[in-house]
Design a protein around this motif. Sequence first.
Motif, PDB file in Angstrom:
ATOM      1  N   ALA A  34       0.839  -1.204   0.000  1.00 51.82           N
ATOM      2  CA  ALA A  34       0.000   0.000   0.000  1.00 51.82           C
ATOM      3  C   ALA A  34       0.876   1.258   0.000  1.00 51.82           C
ATOM      4  N   GLU A  35       1.911   1.252   0.826  1.00 47.87           N
ATOM      5  CA  GLU A  35       2.822   2.397   0.880  1.00 47.87           C
ATOM      6  C   GLU A  35       3.546   2.593  -0.450  1.00 47.87           C
ATOM      7  N   ALA A  39       3.303   5.743  -2.972  1.00 47.95           N
ATOM      8  CA  ALA A  39       4.510   6.529  -3.221  1.00 47.95           C
ATOM      9  C   ALA A  39       4.893   6.591  -4.691  1.00 47.95           C
ATOM     10  N   THR A  40       4.650   5.505  -5.440  1.00 49.92           N
ATOM     11  CA  THR A  40       5.111   5.441  -6.827  1.00 49.92           C
ATOM     12  C   THR A  40       4.022   5.745  -7.850  1.00 49.92           C
ATOM     13  N   GLY A  41       2.758   5.618  -7.456  1.00 51.97           N
ATOM     14  CA  GLY A  41       1.669   5.792  -8.419  1.00 51.97           C
ATOM     15  C   GLY A  41       1.607   4.658  -9.422  1.00 51.97           C
ATOM     16  N   ALA A  42       2.069   3.487  -9.030  1.00 48.52           N
ATOM     17  CA  ALA A  42       2.079   2.330  -9.932  1.00 48.52           C
ATOM     18  C   ALA A  42       0.672   2.023 -10.439  1.00 48.52           C
ATOM     19  N   SER A  43       0.593   1.588 -11.696  1.00 46.84           N
ATOM     20  CA  SER A  43      -0.709   1.259 -12.284  1.00 46.84           C
ATOM     21  C   SER A  43      -1.030  -0.224 -12.166  1.00 46.84           C
ATOM     22  N   GLY A  44      -0.041  -1.037 -11.787  1.00 45.23           N
ATOM     23  CA  GLY A  44      -0.280  -2.468 -11.684  1.00 45.23           C
ATOM     24  C   GLY A  44       0.636  -3.135 -10.684  1.00 45.23           C
ATOM     25  N   VAL A  45       0.172  -4.294 -10.215  1.00 44.42           N
ATOM     26  CA  VAL A  45       0.946  -5.100  -9.277  1.00 44.42           C
ATOM     27  C   VAL A  45       0.910  -6.541  -9.767  1.00 44.42           C
ATOM     28  N   ALA A  67      -5.460  -7.260  -3.477  1.00 39.95           N
ATOM     29  CA  ALA A  67      -5.983  -6.802  -4.767  1.00 39.95           C
ATOM     30  C   ALA A  67      -6.999  -5.678  -4.561  1.00 39.95           C
ATOM     31  N   SER A  68      -7.866  -5.805  -3.577  1.00 38.14           N
ATOM     32  CA  SER A  68      -8.848  -4.746  -3.295  1.00 38.14           C
ATOM     33  C   SER A  68      -8.146  -3.465  -2.875  1.00 38.14           C
ATOM     34  N   LEU A  69      -7.128  -3.600  -2.056  1.00 43.72           N
ATOM     35  CA  LEU A  69      -6.357  -2.447  -1.613  1.00 43.72           C
ATOM     36  C   LEU A  69      -5.680  -1.760  -2.795  1.00 43.72           C
ATOM     37  N   SER A  70      -5.119  -2.566  -3.693  1.00 43.49           N
ATOM     38  CA  SER A  70      -4.470  -2.010  -4.887  1.00 43.49           C
ATOM     39  C   SER A  70      -5.463  -1.217  -5.731  1.00 43.49           C
ATOM     40  N   ARG A  71      -6.683  -1.760  -5.883  1.00 44.78           N
ATOM     41  CA  ARG A  71      -7.703  -1.066  -6.667  1.00 44.78           C
ATOM     42  C   ARG A  71      -8.048   0.292  -6.069  1.00 44.78           C
ATOM     43  N   LEU A  72      -8.001   0.400  -4.740  1.00 44.54           N
ATOM     44  CA  LEU A  72      -8.258   1.684  -4.093  1.00 44.54           C
ATOM     45  C   LEU A  72      -7.231   2.729  -4.513  1.00 44.54           C
ATOM     46  N   PHE A  73      -6.029   2.253  -4.845  1.00 44.49           N
ATOM     47  CA  PHE A  73      -4.965   3.145  -5.316  1.00 44.49           C
ATOM     48  C   PHE A  73      -4.890   3.171  -6.841  1.00 44.49           C
TER      49      PHE A  73
END
Length: 135
Positions: A34-35, A39-45, A67-73
Amino acid sequence: MERIPILKIGDVLLVSIQVDLEDHSVLALQEDLAEKISATGASGVVIDISAVEIVDSFIGRMFATIASLSRLFDADTVVVGMRPAVAITLVELGLTLGDVRTALNLERGMEILEGLTATRRGTPGANGVPGLARR
């Protein structure tokens, strides 16, 4: 406690899990990821679990939570390299990964993310069609 490394490749974060997963290491990964996305504004994980031999219900649910957390970002998540035994265990436990996309290997996972990013931006993917990656 050993932290799971998170590498940045372009606008994608790569998490390659090479250690046995324990509850505390998955929770730490969730926080670190999440951090790092923020910090990076990454579009994918991409989460590579090819070295993971055993999962339990907690760890299975945490992949869906990540995955849900990533979608929030505003980042998409792809889990790659799932072993057959891990897939069988998840099914036997009645767990689903929610909207988590999966791919057989890292290369295919990166193609999926490229296609998703292209769709979001309305730009052509690898084969010239928006949202479609080359197979």
